[in-house]
Design an enzyme around this catalytic site. Structure first.
Site, PDB file in Angstrom:
ATOM      1  N   GLU A   1       0.806  -1.222   0.000  1.00 10.47           N
ATOM      2  CA  GLU A   1       0.000   0.000   0.000  1.00 10.47           C
ATOM      3  C   GLU A   1       0.839   1.271   0.000  1.00 10.47           C
ATOM      4  OE1 GLU A   1      -2.979  -0.079   3.047  1.00 10.47           O
ATOM      5  OE2 GLU A   1      -4.050  -1.722   2.121  1.00 10.47           O
TER       6      GLU A   1
ATOM      7  N   GLU B   1      -5.174  -8.585   0.726  1.00 11.07           N
ATOM      8  CA  GLU B   1      -5.915  -8.273   1.957  1.00 11.07           C
ATOM      9  C   GLU B   1      -7.379  -8.033   1.634  1.00 11.07           C
ATOM     10  OE1 GLU B   1      -4.475  -4.992   4.378  1.00 11.07           O
ATOM     11  OE2 GLU B   1      -2.395  -5.601   4.037  1.00 11.07           O
TER      12      GLU B   1
HETATM   13  C1  BGP Z   1      -4.306  -2.032   5.380  1.00  5.12           C
HETATM   14  C2  BGP Z   1      -2.956  -2.422   5.895  1.00  5.12           C
HETATM   15  C3  BGP Z   1      -2.974  -3.452   6.961  1.00  5.12           C
HETATM   16  C4  BGP Z   1      -4.142  -3.385   7.898  1.00  5.12           C
HETATM   17  C5  BGP Z   1      -5.455  -3.121   7.194  1.00  5.12           C
HETATM   18  C6  BGP Z   1      -6.611  -2.819   8.104  1.00  5.12           C
HETATM   19  O1  BGP Z   1      -4.275  -0.703   4.979  1.00  5.12           O
HETATM   20  O2  BGP Z   1      -2.127  -2.872   4.856  1.00  5.12           O
HETATM   21  O3  BGP Z   1      -1.724  -3.445   7.604  1.00  5.12           O
HETATM   22  O4  BGP Z   1      -3.920  -2.625   9.002  1.00  5.12           O
HETATM   23  O5  BGP Z   1      -5.343  -2.064   6.275  1.00  5.12           O
HETATM   24  O6  BGP Z   1      -6.588  -1.487   8.454  1.00  5.12           O
HETATM   25  P1  BGP Z   1      -6.948  -0.971   9.890  1.00  5.12           P
HETATM   26  O7  BGP Z   1      -6.010  -1.679  10.793  1.00  5.12           O
HETATM   27  O8  BGP Z   1      -6.721   0.501   9.851  1.00  5.12           O
HETATM   28  O9  BGP Z   1      -8.359  -1.311  10.111  1.00  5.12           O
END
Ligand code: BGP
Length: 473
Positions: free
Chosen positions: A166, A374
């Site tokens: 990201e 993800e």
């Molecule tokens: C993405 C990241 C992850 C994870 C996920 C969920 O942006 O790559 O590392 O954290 O989001 O986000 P959050 O933890 O803010 O809910």
């Protein structure tokens, strides 16, 4: 009629080093920018941090055994750069590298394919101090050297590599919104750091090919389609602006080595365009990935935005529904509520159809296979007295999204796999440990931090069955 999932489809799950490992200063590991950032008061939710996280560093065997029990085909994790190279360059810390060696062997021994992310936001503090990290071109060489160490060590055992996780998030949160380290708000610096990250990404991919590393490599990009609020042509234009600004600007460069013209022109007008030096475009063009990694959580809905000087929005980092303020970019688009979509407690739209649309858009624009690196639902979970977690809301979410993937496959999109976020519960960068994503609950509330007991949620069993049947059930 839906096409079946391919036979070798990677039903997987994911994590990132800082969010699970803990052991932040153990066995020779140097500090990363996150290790330092969380020590500045007020930077994270309730001052939580990843010092211990869910202690995956010490419990990886227990976690891999759970993955094997679930039947996972792939596990995506990231390598902490400062575990391998404590200050980001120079001497290798063999003990740090050995941890990943052992983890990879453990996964393979259980028939789980490792999907390795080289960089998930934890740049070594040593590089930040030495030359400002991503803001210096020196990062291109240092990232490539670091990547080469991993390619050589794990060649033949790892077949899917993710370069940068990201980039759109760590760059905008680090240099514009100031939610992430280095906590800067300066667009000129942001687009320069971003250009260096693009060059580092391309250079690492080149190195991968030069070394004859086996397997496939690509970035992971946070993508959700940008819709128009309605069919007013100006709103359609706003949605196009948003798609170019939020998505094409980042992915075109990975695939074609060039920024989209409309956005680059807009950056030049703002005085924010990065300097493109001789040789940059050639390097970028050579660094074409083998697949596009997609992190999908939500979509955005847009309207025309004629206003000048609107500030940045505010994220919901508390889990109190309705507390985010989404703004957009003056002159390009402004973000609107989509009347058709429900939201999570963290104000993220739930939109499985958006995933199908997104996969179609990426496949037809870039003609690359897609690995979902993800996707998942961050929610509050509760442990019953019988130590169970009835997360039917998560099952529902994952079922709908895996069906959307199957629909995209039916539409002709080449899909490599689905790594859900996340396997165990873990640290959410800005939301602490209360926003849970895992199939495996990690108990931090009843026990002290040292205990961190694991409990399988209902969704654990649902995914187990889905994997077994090679499709949503
Ligand atoms: C993405 C990241 C992850 C994870 C996920 C969920 O942006 O790559 O590392 O954290 O989001 O986000 P959050 O933890 O803010 O809910």
């Amino acid at each position: 009629r839906l096409s079946p999932f391919p036979k070798d489809f990677l039903w997987g799950s994911a994590s990132a080093a800082y969010q699970v490992e803990g052991a932040w200063d153990k066995d020779g590991k140097g500090p990363s920018v996150w290790d330092e950032f969380v020590r500045i008061p007020g930077t994270t939710f309730k001052e939580t941090n990843g010092d211990v996280a869910v202690d995956h560093y010490h419990r990886y065997k227990e976690d891999v055994a759970l993955m094997a029990e679930q039947g996972l085909k792939a596990y995506r994790f990231s390598i902490a750069w400062s575990r391998v190279l404590p200050t980001g360059r120079g001497e290798i810390n063999e003990q740090g590298l050995q941890f990943y060696d052992d983890l990879i062997d453990e996964l393979i021994a259980h028939n789980i394919k490792p999907v390795v992310t080289l960089y998930h936001w934890d740049i070594p503090q040593g590089l930040q101090d030495a030359y400002g990290g991503w803001e210096s071109r020196q990062i291109i060489e240092d990232f490539t050297t670091y990547a080469a160490i991993l390619f050589e060590r794990f060649n033949g055992r790892v077949h899917h590599w993710v370069t940068l996780n990201e980039q759109n998030v760590f760059i905008s949160h680090g240099y514009q919104l100031a939610y992430h380290p280095p906590g800067v708000s300066d667009e000129k610096r942001m687009y320069n750091a971003n250009h260096n990250a693009n060059l580092a990404n391309a250079s690492a991919i080149n190195k991968f090919r030069e070394l004859g590393t086996s397997g496939k490599i690509g970035p992971s990009f946070a993508y959700g389609p940008n819709y128009a609020i309605d069919a007013h042509p100006k709103n359609e234009l706003a949605a196009l602006n948003a798609e170019e600004f939020n998505a094409n600007f980042w992915m075109d460069i990975y695939v074609w080595g060039e920024y989209p013209k409309a956005i680059f022109h807009w950056l030049e007008e703002q005085g924010w365009a990065p300097e493109i030096l001789p040789g940059d475009t050639e390097l970028l063009k050579k660094g074409k990935p083998d697949f596009m990694g997609v992190n999908y959580y939500r979509t955005m809905t847009n309207a025309f935005n004629p206003i000048d000087g609107v500030g940045h929005g505010k994220m919901n980092t508390t889990g109190e529904k309705g507390t985010s303020e989404e703004k957009g970019v003056p002159g390009l688009f402004k973000i609107q509520d989509n009347p058709y979509l429900e939201k999570t407690n963290w104000d993220w739209e739930i939109d499985p159809t958006g995933l199908r649309i997104g996969l179609r858009r990426i496949a037809s624009r870039y003609r690359l296979p897609i690995l979902i690196t993800e996707n998942g639902l961050g929610e509050y979970d509760s442990l019953t007295d019988d130590k169970e977690i009835h997360d039917e809301y998560r099952i529902d979410y994952l079922r709908q999204h895996s069906l959307a993937i199957q629909e995209a496959i039916t539409d002709g999109v080449e899909m490599l796999g689905y790594c859900t976020w996340s396997f165990t519960d873990l640290l959410s960068w800005l939301n602490g440990y209360q926003k849970r994503y895992g199939f495996v609950y990690v108990d931090r509330e009843e026990n002290d931090e040292k205990e961190l007991k694991r409990y399988k949620k209902d969704s654990f069993y649902w995914y187990q069955k889905t994997i077994k049947e090679n499709g949503a059930n």
